[in-house]
Design a protein around this motif. Structure first.
Motif, PDB file in Angstrom:
ATOM      1  N   LEU A 396       0.847  -1.184   0.000  1.00 26.56           N
ATOM      2  CA  LEU A 396       0.000   0.000   0.000  1.00 26.56           C
ATOM      3  C   LEU A 396       0.887   1.241   0.000  1.00 26.56           C
ATOM      4  O   LEU A 396       1.690   1.453   0.899  1.00 26.56           O
ATOM      5  CB  LEU A 396      -0.905  -0.007   1.233  1.00 26.56           C
ATOM      6  N   ARG A 398       1.090   5.390  -0.115  1.00 21.92           N
ATOM      7  CA  ARG A 398       0.358   6.632   0.101  1.00 21.92           C
ATOM      8  C   ARG A 398       0.905   7.780  -0.751  1.00 21.92           C
ATOM      9  O   ARG A 398       0.166   8.638  -1.199  1.00 21.92           O
ATOM     10  CB  ARG A 398       0.416   7.028   1.566  1.00 21.92           C
ATOM     11  N   LYS A 507      -1.079  -0.990  -4.477  1.00 17.40           N
ATOM     12  CA  LYS A 507      -2.309  -0.216  -4.424  1.00 17.40           C
ATOM     13  C   LYS A 507      -1.996   1.203  -3.970  1.00 17.40           C
ATOM     14  O   LYS A 507      -1.234   1.399  -3.032  1.00 17.40           O
ATOM     15  CB  LYS A 507      -3.319  -0.846  -3.458  1.00 17.40           C
ATOM     16  N   GLN A 508      -2.606   2.170  -4.650  1.00 17.08           N
ATOM     17  CA  GLN A 508      -2.430   3.573  -4.288  1.00 17.08           C
ATOM     18  C   GLN A 508      -3.592   4.033  -3.417  1.00 17.08           C
ATOM     19  O   GLN A 508      -4.749   3.779  -3.730  1.00 17.08           O
ATOM     20  CB  GLN A 508      -2.370   4.450  -5.550  1.00 17.08           C
ATOM     21  N   SER A 509      -3.251   4.687  -2.308  1.00 19.76           N
ATOM     22  CA  SER A 509      -4.283   5.266  -1.448  1.00 19.76           C
ATOM     23  C   SER A 509      -3.677   6.452  -0.706  1.00 19.76           C
ATOM     24  O   SER A 509      -3.146   6.311   0.396  1.00 19.76           O
ATOM     25  CB  SER A 509      -4.814   4.236  -0.444  1.00 19.76           C
ATOM     26  N   LEU A 523      -9.408   0.702   2.428  1.00 18.53           N
ATOM     27  CA  LEU A 523      -8.623   1.888   2.118  1.00 18.53           C
ATOM     28  C   LEU A 523      -9.487   3.133   2.131  1.00 18.53           C
ATOM     29  O   LEU A 523     -10.721   3.058   2.048  1.00 18.53           O
ATOM     30  CB  LEU A 523      -7.953   1.729   0.745  1.00 18.53           C
ATOM     31  N   THR A 525      -9.831   5.048  -0.186  1.00 13.68           N
ATOM     32  CA  THR A 525     -10.479   5.112  -1.498  1.00 13.68           C
ATOM     33  C   THR A 525     -11.772   4.311  -1.523  1.00 13.68           C
ATOM     34  O   THR A 525     -12.532   4.404  -2.487  1.00 13.68           O
ATOM     35  CB  THR A 525      -9.538   4.555  -2.575  1.00 13.68           C
ATOM     36  N   GLU A 527     -11.723   0.994  -1.468  1.00 20.11           N
ATOM     37  CA  GLU A 527     -11.369  -0.352  -1.916  1.00 20.11           C
ATOM     38  C   GLU A 527     -11.104  -1.257  -0.707  1.00 20.11           C
ATOM     39  O   GLU A 527     -10.491  -0.844   0.280  1.00 20.11           O
ATOM     40  CB  GLU A 527     -10.130  -0.313  -2.809  1.00 20.11           C
TER      41      GLU A 527
END
Length: 614
Positions: A396, A398, A507-509, A523, A525, A527
Motif C-alpha cells: 500500500l 500513500r 495499491k495507491q491510497s 482503504l 479510497t 477499496e
C-alpha cells in the motif's frame, strides 16, 4: 515540515573565453596564491578585505574550526559577521594545499555552466589542526575567488588521538604504576567495571553510533562506558529480519580506526555485521555493559554532572556520575504505530515492521494474503520476504517513493570516492562532507537524472505496474530524503522486479487506511483488500521521543527536535549541541557514525579540557 526551503539554484561561472587567450596559471599556482591571500586576511582579522578573496555568493561550511558548532554560512556579508564573531576563538594559520593525490589542485565542472578549481588543504588553529576543501570560481575580470569553502577541525593539539606515531607503548613498564598496578588483563577488568572512577561519558546503545563514539573518545583520553539492553554487542543487528543486509557498500561503511578486511563482502549480512560489532568492541577495548538499562537520571546544572542509576543484567544496580550522556540509539525515535477503527475486530495479525523477523516464522505464510503498508526500505524487504515464502503480497503506497538500485545507481552515488579505486577513507570523508547540504541537493539533481537514465528500464517498469516514483524535492534524489525525512526511498535489492512482473501488487491510497473489517483492510479510497496479515512499515518518530521515554520530560523539553535541517541547512541537534547541556544525539548510517563521531568527541574533549564553555 521538511527542508524544502533549501532548494537553491546555483549560479553559473563558465570559463571566460577572453581570458583563455593568455597563458593561464596552473591550478596549483592559483590555489597557492589564493590561500596565501586568505591567510593574510585571517591573520590581520580584516573582515573588510574578505571581498578580495571571497565571492559575493560564497558559502562556508565550518565544523568546529571557527566556532564550537557545525555551521553553514551563505553570502559574503554573513561570512564577515561570522568571522568577526569568532576571530578570538580560533584563527586559521599555516594554510597549505595538498600538492599530490586525488585532491591536489585541479579544475572540474560539476554541472553544466559551473566550472571551479578545487583542492584539499590543511591548516592549524589556535587549539588544533584541521583540513578542508577550497572551490574557487573565476569572475569576468579573471580573478579567482572563494565560492565553496570547507573547514573542519580534525584534532586538538594537546589531546591528539592515540594512533600511529602516538600509539600506546604496550609494555608493562610503561603503564602507570608498573606491574604493581596489574598487567593489561587485570587493568582491563577494573576499567570495564569502572571500579576506580566514573566514566566521563555514558553512551546509550552499542550500535554503530555508540561503538564509533566510544572509540573516538577513548582515543582522545576520555573515558566512556556504553550501556546496551541486549545480551550481546551486535544484537541490535542480529535481531532484525532474517534477510537484511546493509544497503551501503563496504567501502562506505568502515568504522573508526578499524576498516573492514579487503575480502569482506560488498554488502554485509546482518548477523555478520553483528559479529563484527562484537569483535570491534573487544579489539578497540571499549567498555560495554550489556543487558543493562538506565532506570533513573538527573542532571545538576551547577556541577554539570549527571546522576544515573543503571540496572545490570546480573540484577545489581550501579549509580554513576558522568559529565555527558550520548543517546546512540539510531537517528530515528520510537516506532510510529498507528491504530485504525475496527482494528480490534480484525481476525488476522497486525504488527509494525520493527517487529518483523521472518515470514517463515509467522506460521505458514504460503497462501496468506499480506498487506504491507509503506514503501520504504523495510516495506519492500518485508514484502519480498513474504512473497518468497509463498504469500500473496500487496503493498500500500500513500505517496511517491524514490527507488535506486543497489546494482547500478548506488555505485554511481559513490563513484570515484568510496570504491576500490577511491582515495583513503579519511580524505574521502573530508571531501564528501565539504559541500553545504543545500548545495549537495542542487548538485544531486543532475546526478539523479543520470541515475534515472541508467535505470530507465526499472523506472518505466515500476511506473507501468502502478508504483509511484518520486525523485525528491526538485528532483534531488535519495540524500535529501534521507537527511530531511529519514525515509521515503528504497534501495532496490530485488523487490522492484517482483512488482514489475506483477508478483507483488501495488495499491495507491493517498488517504491511507480507512478502517479494518474482520477479514479485510479498507482503504480511504473505499477499496477493500482481503488480508490475513498487515505489516505497518510506517516509520519512526523523532529521536527526541526516545530521549523523553528514557530520560523524562525535564530533559526532553530542553532538547531540540532532531533531524531535518535548520535555517542554515545543517542537521538539527544531531552531532552538535542538543539544547540540553551534557546531552548529545548521535545517529545515522555506518558512514555518518564514523564521520561525525570525530566531531562529537572533539566537542566533548574541548569542554572537558576547558577550551570552550559547557
Amino acid at each position: 515540515m521538511f527542508a524544502e526551503r533549501h532548494t537553491i539554484k546555483l549560479p553559473r561561472f563558465p570559463a571566460e573565453p577572453s581570458l583563455q587567450k593568455a597563458k593561464p596559471a596552473t591550478p596549483k599556482e592559483v590555489a597557492q596564491q589564493w590561500i596565501t591571500k586568505l591567510e593574510s586576511v585571517l591573520k590581520n582579522k580584516d573582515a573588510a578585505a574578505l571581498s578580495t578573496v571571497m565571492h559575493t555568493d560564497c558559502w562556508l561550511r565550518d565544523m568546529l574550526a571557527f566556532s564550537w558548532d557545525i555551521r553553514t554560512i551563505h553570502g559574503l556579508d554573513n561570512l564577515a559577521v561570522y568571522f568577526g564573531d569568532n576571530w578570538n576563538h580560533s584563527t586559521l594559520s599555516n594554510l597549505r594545499i595538498r600538492e599530490t593525490g586525488k585532491f591536489s589542485p585541479s579544475t572540474s565542472s560539476p554541472i553544466e555552466g559551473l566550472e571551479w578549481l578545487e583542492s584539499m588543504f590543511d591548516f592549524d588553529t589556535t587549539v588544533g589542526k584541521g583540513s578542508g576543501m577550497l572551490r574557487l570560481v573565476q569572475g569576468p575580470d579573471g580573478v579567482w575567488k572563494g565560492y565553496m569553502i570547507y573547514t573542519a577541525l580534525q584534532e586538538l593539539k594537546d589531546f591528539q588521538q592515540q594512533e600511529k606515531y602516538l600509539r600506546p607503548h604496550g609494555g608493562l613498564e610503561k603503564l602507570p604504576g608498573g606491574a604493581a598496578k596489574g598487567n593489561w588483563f587485570e587493568r582491563r577488568q577494573r576499567q570495564m567495571e569502572f571500579l576506580d572512577e566514573d566514566p566521563t561519558v555514558l553512551c546509550l546503545g552499542a550500535g554503530q553510533s555508540g561503538l564509533n563514539m566510544a572509540a573516538r573518545l577513548q582515543a582522545m583520553g576520555v573515558s566512556a562506558l556504553i550501556v546496551d539492553k541486549n545480551k550481546r554487542v551486535g544484537d541490535n543487528w542480529r535481531s532484525r529480519y532474517r534477510t537484511l543486509v546493509t544497503h551501503d557498500p563496504v567501502q562506505y561503511t568502515h568504522m573508526a580506526f578499524l576498516p573492514f578486511p579487503s575480502n569482506w563482502p560488498l554488502f554485509t549480512p546482518k548477523d555478520k555485521l553483528g559479529d563484527w560489532f562484537e569483535s570491534y568492541a573487544n579489539l578497540m577495548e571499549l567498555n560495554v555493559w550489556t543487558q543493562s538499562t538506565i532506570t533513573s537520571s538527573t542532571y545538576d546544572d551547577n556541577t554539570h554532572t549527571w546522576t544515573v542509576e543503571i540496572q545490570r543484567g546480573d540484577g545489581s544496580t550501579r549509580t554513576l556520575h558522568p559529565k555527558h550522556i550520548i543517546l546512540c540509539t539510531g537517528h530515528a525515535g520510537e516506532a510510529l504505530i498507528p491504530s485504525f477503527p475496527g482494528q480490534d475486530t480484525f481476525q488476522g495479525k497486525v504488527y509494525h515492521a520493527s517487529f518483523h523477523q521472518d515470514a517463515a516464522e509467522t506460521g505458514s505464510a504460503a497462501g496468506k494474503k499480506v498487506v504491507v503498508v509503506g514503501t520504504g526500505n523495510s516495506g519492500h524487504d518485508i514484502a519480498q520476504n513474504y512473497y518468497e515464502n509463498g504469500a500473496q503480497v500487496t503493498m500500500l503506497q500513500r505517496r511517491g517513493t524514490y527507488v535506486i538500485s543497489a546494482a547500478k545507481g548506488l555505485f554511481m552515488l559513490h563513484e570515484g570516492m568510496y570504491d576500490e579505486g577511491g582515495p583513503p577513507t579519511e580524505d574521502a570523508d573530508i571531501a564528501g562532507q565539504s559541500l553545504p547540504i543545500p548545495v549537495q541537493f542542487a548538485l544531486n539533481v543532475d546526478l539523479t537524472k543520470r541515475i534515472a537514465e541508467a535505470e530507465k528500464e526499472n523506472v518505466e517498469g515500476l511506473t507501468k505496474a502502478g508504483f509511484k516514483i518520486d525523485f525528491g524535492e526538485d528532483g534531488s534524489g535519495i540524500y535529501r530524503k534521507y537527511i530531511t525525512r529519514g525515509g521515503g526511498y528504497y534501495i532496490d535489492v530485488g523487490c522492484s522486479k517482483l512488482i514489475i512482473e506483477g508478483k507483488i501488487a501495488v495499491k495507491q491510497s493517498p488517504g491511507g487506511i480507512s478502517h479494518f473489517e474482520p477479514n479485510k483492510l479498507v482503504l480511504a479510497t473505499g477499496e477493500r483488500l482481503d488480508a490475513d496479515v498487515v505489516v505497518l512499515a510506517t516509520g519512526y518518530d523523532n529521536m527526541r521521543t526516545s530521549a523523553r521515554k528514557i530520560f523524562g520530560d525535564k530533559v526532553a523539553d530542553r532538547c531540540k527536535d532532531v533531524w531535518d535541517l535548520d535555517e542554515e541547512g545543517e542537521v538539527n541537534a544531531m552531532w552538535r549541541p542538543s539544547g540540553h547541556p551534557g546531552f548529545w544525539f548521535m545517529g545515522g548510517s555506518l558512514a555518518l557514525a564514523r564521520q561525525y563521531s570525530r566531531f562529537v568527541a572533539l566537542q566533548i574533549k574541548a569542554i572537558e579540557a576547558g577550551l570552550t564553555q559547557r
